[in-house]
Design a protein around this motif. Structure first.
Motif, PDB file in Angstrom:
ATOM      1  N   ARG A  10       0.894  -1.044   0.003  1.00 22.11           N
ATOM      2  CA  ARG A  10      -0.123  -0.109   0.106  1.00 22.11           C
ATOM      3  C   ARG A  10       0.817   1.300  -0.206  1.00 22.11           C
ATOM      4  NH1 ARG A  10      -5.037  -1.472   4.022  1.00 22.11           N
ATOM      5  NH2 ARG A  10      -5.971  -3.016   2.549  1.00 22.11           N
ATOM      6  N   LEU A  11       1.976   1.298   0.827  1.00 16.69           N
ATOM      7  CA  LEU A  11       2.738   2.396   0.768  1.00 16.69           C
ATOM      8  C   LEU A  11       3.435   2.559  -0.654  1.00 16.69           C
ATOM      9  CD1 LEU A  11       4.489   2.182   4.351  1.00 16.69           C
ATOM     10  CD2 LEU A  11       2.930   4.047   3.536  1.00 16.69           C
ATOM     11  N   SER A  12       3.847   1.457  -1.214  1.00 16.97           N
ATOM     12  CA  SER A  12       4.383   1.485  -2.426  1.00 16.97           C
ATOM     13  C   SER A  12       3.416   2.090  -3.530  1.00 16.97           C
ATOM     14  CB  SER A  12       5.134  -0.051  -2.981  1.00 16.97           C
ATOM     15  OG  SER A  12       4.846   0.018  -4.382  1.00 16.97           O
ATOM     16  N   ASP A  13       2.187   1.863  -3.475  1.00  9.35           N
ATOM     17  CA  ASP A  13       1.187   2.153  -4.535  1.00  9.35           C
ATOM     18  C   ASP A  13       1.186   3.503  -4.204  1.00  9.35           C
ATOM     19  OD1 ASP A  13       1.066  -0.296  -5.447  1.00  9.35           O
ATOM     20  OD2 ASP A  13      -0.950  -0.718  -4.221  1.00  9.35           O
ATOM     21  N   LEU A  14       1.097   4.066  -2.770  1.00  9.77           N
ATOM     22  CA  LEU A  14       0.738   5.527  -2.664  1.00  9.77           C
ATOM     23  C   LEU A  14       1.940   6.467  -3.009  1.00  9.77           C
ATOM     24  CD1 LEU A  14      -0.951   7.506  -1.058  1.00  9.77           C
ATOM     25  CD2 LEU A  14       0.626   7.024   1.048  1.00  9.77           C
ATOM     26  N   PHE A  15       3.093   6.023  -3.165  1.00 11.97           N
ATOM     27  CA  PHE A  15       4.380   7.027  -3.700  1.00 11.97           C
ATOM     28  C   PHE A  15       4.949   6.330  -4.893  1.00 11.97           C
ATOM     29  CE2 PHE A  15       4.106   7.262   0.980  1.00 11.97           C
ATOM     30  CZ  PHE A  15       4.167   8.729   1.166  1.00 11.97           C
ATOM     31  N   ARG A  16       4.021   5.655  -5.833  1.00 18.42           N
ATOM     32  CA  ARG A  16       4.512   5.354  -7.186  1.00 18.42           C
ATOM     33  C   ARG A  16       4.786   6.478  -7.957  1.00 18.42           C
ATOM     34  NH1 ARG A  16       0.085   1.617  -9.084  1.00 18.42           N
ATOM     35  NH2 ARG A  16       0.123   3.221 -10.751  1.00 18.42           N
ATOM     36  N   ALA A  17       5.979   6.648  -8.709  1.00 20.71           N
ATOM     37  CA  ALA A  17       6.505   7.731  -9.675  1.00 20.71           C
ATOM     38  C   ALA A  17       5.520   7.796 -10.788  1.00 20.71           C
ATOM     39  CB  ALA A  17       7.789   7.569  -9.940  1.00 20.71           C
ATOM     40  N   ASP A  18       4.956   6.860 -11.217  1.00 17.49           N
ATOM     41  CA  ASP A  18       4.127   6.631 -12.417  1.00 17.49           C
ATOM     42  C   ASP A  18       2.760   7.075 -12.416  1.00 17.49           C
ATOM     43  OD1 ASP A  18       3.612   4.287 -11.135  1.00 17.49           O
ATOM     44  OD2 ASP A  18       3.458   3.156 -13.087  1.00 17.49           O
ATOM     45  N   ARG A  19       2.447   7.312 -11.085  1.00 15.61           N
ATOM     46  CA  ARG A  19       0.859   7.487 -10.729  1.00 15.61           C
ATOM     47  C   ARG A  19       0.903   9.057 -10.793  1.00 15.61           C
ATOM     48  NH1 ARG A  19      -1.045   6.910  -4.862  1.00 15.61           N
ATOM     49  NH2 ARG A  19      -1.237   8.834  -5.087  1.00 15.61           N
ATOM     50  N   ALA A  20      -0.209   9.601 -11.466  1.00 15.03           N
ATOM     51  CA  ALA A  20      -0.417  11.195 -11.494  1.00 15.03           C
ATOM     52  C   ALA A  20      -0.880  11.577 -10.120  1.00 15.03           C
ATOM     53  CB  ALA A  20      -1.692  11.354 -12.730  1.00 15.03           C
ATOM     54  N   PRO A  21      -0.440  12.782  -9.799  1.00 12.23           N
ATOM     55  CA  PRO A  21      -0.618  13.160  -8.542  1.00 12.23           C
ATOM     56  C   PRO A  21      -2.048  13.737  -8.428  1.00 12.23           C
ATOM     57  CG  PRO A  21       0.758  14.839  -9.945  1.00 12.23           C
ATOM     58  CD  PRO A  21       0.492  13.422 -10.578  1.00 12.23           C
ATOM     59  N   ALA A  22      -2.512  13.841  -7.202  1.00 11.62           N
ATOM     60  CA  ALA A  22      -3.954  14.329  -6.899  1.00 11.62           C
ATOM     61  C   ALA A  22      -4.010  15.638  -7.325  1.00 11.62           C
ATOM     62  CB  ALA A  22      -4.198  13.923  -5.232  1.00 11.62           C
ATOM     63  N   GLY A  23      -5.278  15.901  -7.863  1.00 17.66           N
ATOM     64  CA  GLY A  23      -5.466  17.359  -8.303  1.00 17.66           C
ATOM     65  C   GLY A  23      -5.114  17.619  -9.809  1.00 17.66           C
ATOM     66  N   TYR A  24      -4.309  16.571 -10.390  1.00 23.54           N
ATOM     67  CA  TYR A  24      -3.541  16.915 -11.537  1.00 23.54           C
ATOM     68  C   TYR A  24      -4.634  17.015 -12.707  1.00 23.54           C
ATOM     69  CZ  TYR A  24      -0.969  15.872 -15.788  1.00 23.54           C
ATOM     70  OH  TYR A  24      -0.638  15.993 -17.217  1.00 23.54           O
ATOM     71  N   ARG A  25      -4.769  18.117 -13.647  1.00 28.31           N
ATOM     72  CA  ARG A  25      -5.699  18.084 -14.466  1.00 28.31           C
ATOM     73  C   ARG A  25      -5.066  18.017 -15.937  1.00 28.31           C
ATOM     74  NH1 ARG A  25      -8.582  23.437 -13.008  1.00 28.31           N
ATOM     75  NH2 ARG A  25      -6.565  24.030 -13.203  1.00 28.31           N
ATOM     76  N   PRO A  26      -4.864  16.811 -16.556  1.00 29.76           N
ATOM     77  CA  PRO A  26      -4.205  16.759 -17.937  1.00 29.76           C
ATOM     78  C   PRO A  26      -4.738  17.740 -19.073  1.00 29.76           C
ATOM     79  CG  PRO A  26      -4.860  14.681 -16.956  1.00 29.76           C
ATOM     80  CD  PRO A  26      -5.454  15.633 -16.207  1.00 29.76           C
TER      81      PRO A  26
END
Length: 188
Positions: A10-26
């Protein structure tokens, strides 16, 4: 043992580099930048370029950064990577080309040509860029220029968003730099 593995996952999923940050609007920052540039197409005086958006996450905030990308055919074969940056500790007093990989002699020649091209040099000196990378691969040059403007800061605590506009003088220097790099690299 199972609880530790699950918690680690779960910690690994939380800090994954390939995941878009919360609030990011592409695409929102790109839309701001396109309006800011005031261009109907991403072409200036026959020089076509693209703009790529990328995010950089930090603890309670993220940055949406834009890179101007210029791709050109190269007469030179091989593979190389160069970084261009301003020299000078307190004040900008020149331009330096640093060889990251590949032929150092080509990097020295690239620096000599940058300094000799007065129009390009005069556009680069006042240009506020964070990164300028020139790569050679498969007989193609790829220029990636990340300007300090044309980006967005998004903070979660306190919550705010701020688009950092590209000023009119910086817009002029940026477009002159892209034209100058296209002219310069066409001889390599």
């Amino acid at each position: 043992m199972m609880v530790t593995t699950t918690l680690r996952q779960r910690l690994s999923d939380l800090f994954r580099a390939d995941r878009a940050p919360a609030g990011y609007r592409p695409g929102v920052t790109l839309a701001h930048l396109r309006r800011n540039l005031g261009l109907a197409t991403l072409e200036v005086d026959g020089v076509a370029f693209e703009i790529i958006e990328r995010t950089e996450s930090q603890l309670l905030m993220h940055l949406v950064l834009t890179e101007f990308v210029l791709r050109l055919p190269a007469a030179t074969e091989g593979s190389a990577s160069y970084e261009v940056h301003h020299s000078g500790t307190i004040r900008r007093n020149g331009i330096r080309v640093r060889c990251r990989s590949g032929n150092p002699a080509l990097g020295r020649e690239l620096q000599a040509q940058l300094l000799a091209d007065t129009t390009l040099f005069q556009a680069l000196m006042p240009l506020d860029f964070k990164r300028l990378r020139i790569d050679l691969h498969d007989q193609q040059w790829c220029v990636r220029l990340e300007h300090m403007g044309g980006s967005e800061v998004v903070n979660r605590l306190p919550a705010f968003r701020r688009y950092i506009a590209l000023s009119p003088p910086q817009r002029t220097h940026l477009l002159q730099t892209l034209k100058g790099l296209q002219r310069l690299l066409s001889s390599f």
